[in-house]
Design a protein around this motif. Structure first.
Motif, PDB file in Angstrom:
ATOM      1  N   ARG A   1       0.823  -1.216   0.000  1.00  0.00           N
ATOM      2  CA  ARG A   1       0.000   0.000   0.000  1.00  0.00           C
ATOM      3  C   ARG A   1       0.858   1.268   0.000  1.00  0.00           C
ATOM      4  O   ARG A   1       0.603   2.223   0.739  1.00  0.00           O
ATOM      5  N   ASP A   2       1.922   1.249  -0.807  1.00  0.00           N
ATOM      6  CA  ASP A   2       2.802   2.416  -0.990  1.00  0.00           C
ATOM      7  C   ASP A   2       3.451   2.871   0.316  1.00  0.00           C
ATOM      8  O   ASP A   2       3.748   4.063   0.475  1.00  0.00           O
TER       9      ASP A   2
ATOM     10  N   PHE B   1      -6.370   2.723   1.946  1.00  0.00           N
ATOM     11  CA  PHE B   1      -6.897   1.383   1.679  1.00  0.00           C
ATOM     12  C   PHE B   1      -8.308   1.288   2.257  1.00  0.00           C
ATOM     13  O   PHE B   1      -8.690   2.032   3.167  1.00  0.00           O
TER      14      PHE B   1
ATOM     15  N   ASN C   1     -12.922   5.427   2.800  1.00  0.00           N
ATOM     16  CA  ASN C   1     -11.839   4.474   2.999  1.00  0.00           C
ATOM     17  C   ASN C   1     -11.682   4.109   4.468  1.00  0.00           C
ATOM     18  O   ASN C   1     -12.003   4.903   5.366  1.00  0.00           O
TER      19      ASN C   1
END
Length: 328
Positions: free
Chosen positions: A193-194, A223, A232
């Motif tokens: 997730r970066d 996410f 989110n």
């Protein structure tokens, strides 16, 4: 002639064997002597000292001499976990419960007490900025941590009513004494997730002056664990933290220390969090048995958030001067 030749051959063979035997004994003897010398050199008794703890009594004590349960998380253990935040380290410890509220702040419960009765310290000074008694442990990076000391049980006589459940003290690295050195290190970690974590440390020591500077940058993408629900689960975030520590030894009896720390985080632009603390300390050894510590500590925690057009602001500050006397 044949008898003479045999006699000469026997003489030569005996001389050769005698020389081989003498040489063999010389080699063996020299080897034994050298081994004896090595043994004599290394035969000095080495006494391994027990682990040193500061938190339990606010003085340097050996772990075996403490009358209360204390556990230590060493730097080697922290490195093996490959964790980047204090929360991840505490999750792996036994008999410690972590509770997270709606604000994402995580509380640490010790001895069955509520999280608001567990005090979290960095080099002996407290962190502030609780939400429902919980602290945001994700704002504390494991960069430049020497060890983590966990004292389970009431310590209110030393640290106040917030330490009824226990104390968690984060001890940072200090420059090595009586050495001249300079060290620069940099490392990074990449996750799903970066997620990106960057760390840089600079340690300098020369005679009486010591300098430690650390920089950390941590970021991650958004996410969603429940696509059916709008919004989110967690938004993208970016935070920075820096720490600076200066030590100066005026003499064998007077030492000065100052440490500065700053943390800033932004999440989804509208949510920001800022935390800084500043500590000044003078250690004065009056006699071999009496020492005085003068400390002034200041810290501030501030959060701003925007939800449905309304702005929420939380701002807390703490100023604490202190004089401690230690008599042995």
């Amino acid at each position: 002639l044949i008898n003479i030749s045999r006699y000469i051959c026997r003489k030569l063979l005996r001389m050769f064997l005698n020389r081989v035997v003498v040489l063999f004994f010389l080699v063996v003897t020299s080897t034994l002597i050298s081994q004896n010398k090595v043994v004599e050199k290394d035969s000095v008794k080495v006494n391994a000292l027990d682990e040193i703890v500061i938190t339990a009594t606010r003085t340097i004590r050996q772990l075996s001499s403490l009358p209360m349960p204390v556990s230590i998380i060493s730097k080697k253990q922290i490195q093996k976990t490959s964790s980047t935040r204090l929360k991840d380290i505490l999750l792996e410890q036994t008999r410690i419960n972590l509770v997270t509220d709606r604000s994402r702040f995580t509380g640490v419960q010790l001895q069955g007490m509520s999280a608001e009765y567990t005090m979290i310290l960095i080099d002996g000074v407290p962190l502030i900025g609780r939400s429902s008694g919980n602290l945001d442990l994700n704002r504390i990076t494991v960069n430049n941590i020497k060890q983590i000391e966990i004292v389970k049980g009431p310590s209110s006589s030393l640290y106040g009513s917030e330490a009824l459940g226990g104390v968690i003290n984060i001890i940072t690295e200090k420059p090595k004494q009586n050495t001249t050195s300079a060290d620069l290190s940099f490392f990074t970690r990449v996750g799903a997730r970066d997620e990106l974590d960057l760390n840089g440390n600079f340690v300098y020591r020369k005679t009486k002056l010591g300098v430690i500077f650390g920089l950390n940058s941590n970021s991650g993408g958004a996410f969603d664990l429940s696509p059916s629900i709008p919004g989110n689960t967690s938004e993208a975030y970016q935070n920075y933290s820096t720490n600076l520590q200066l030590t100066y030894k005026f003499s064998d009896k007077i030492r000065f220390l100052t440490s500065q720390r700053y943390f800033y985080e932004s999440q989804n632009i509208v949510n920001t969090q800022c935390d800084w603390n500043s500590n000044f300390e003078v250690n004065h050894l009056i006699t071999e048995n009496l020492a005085l510590d003068y400390t002034f500590y200041a810290t501030r925690f501030k959060t701003e958030s925007l939800f449905d057009g309304s702005q929420s602001l939380f701002n807390q500050t703490l100023f604490r001067p202190e004089i401690r006397a230690t008599l042995n």
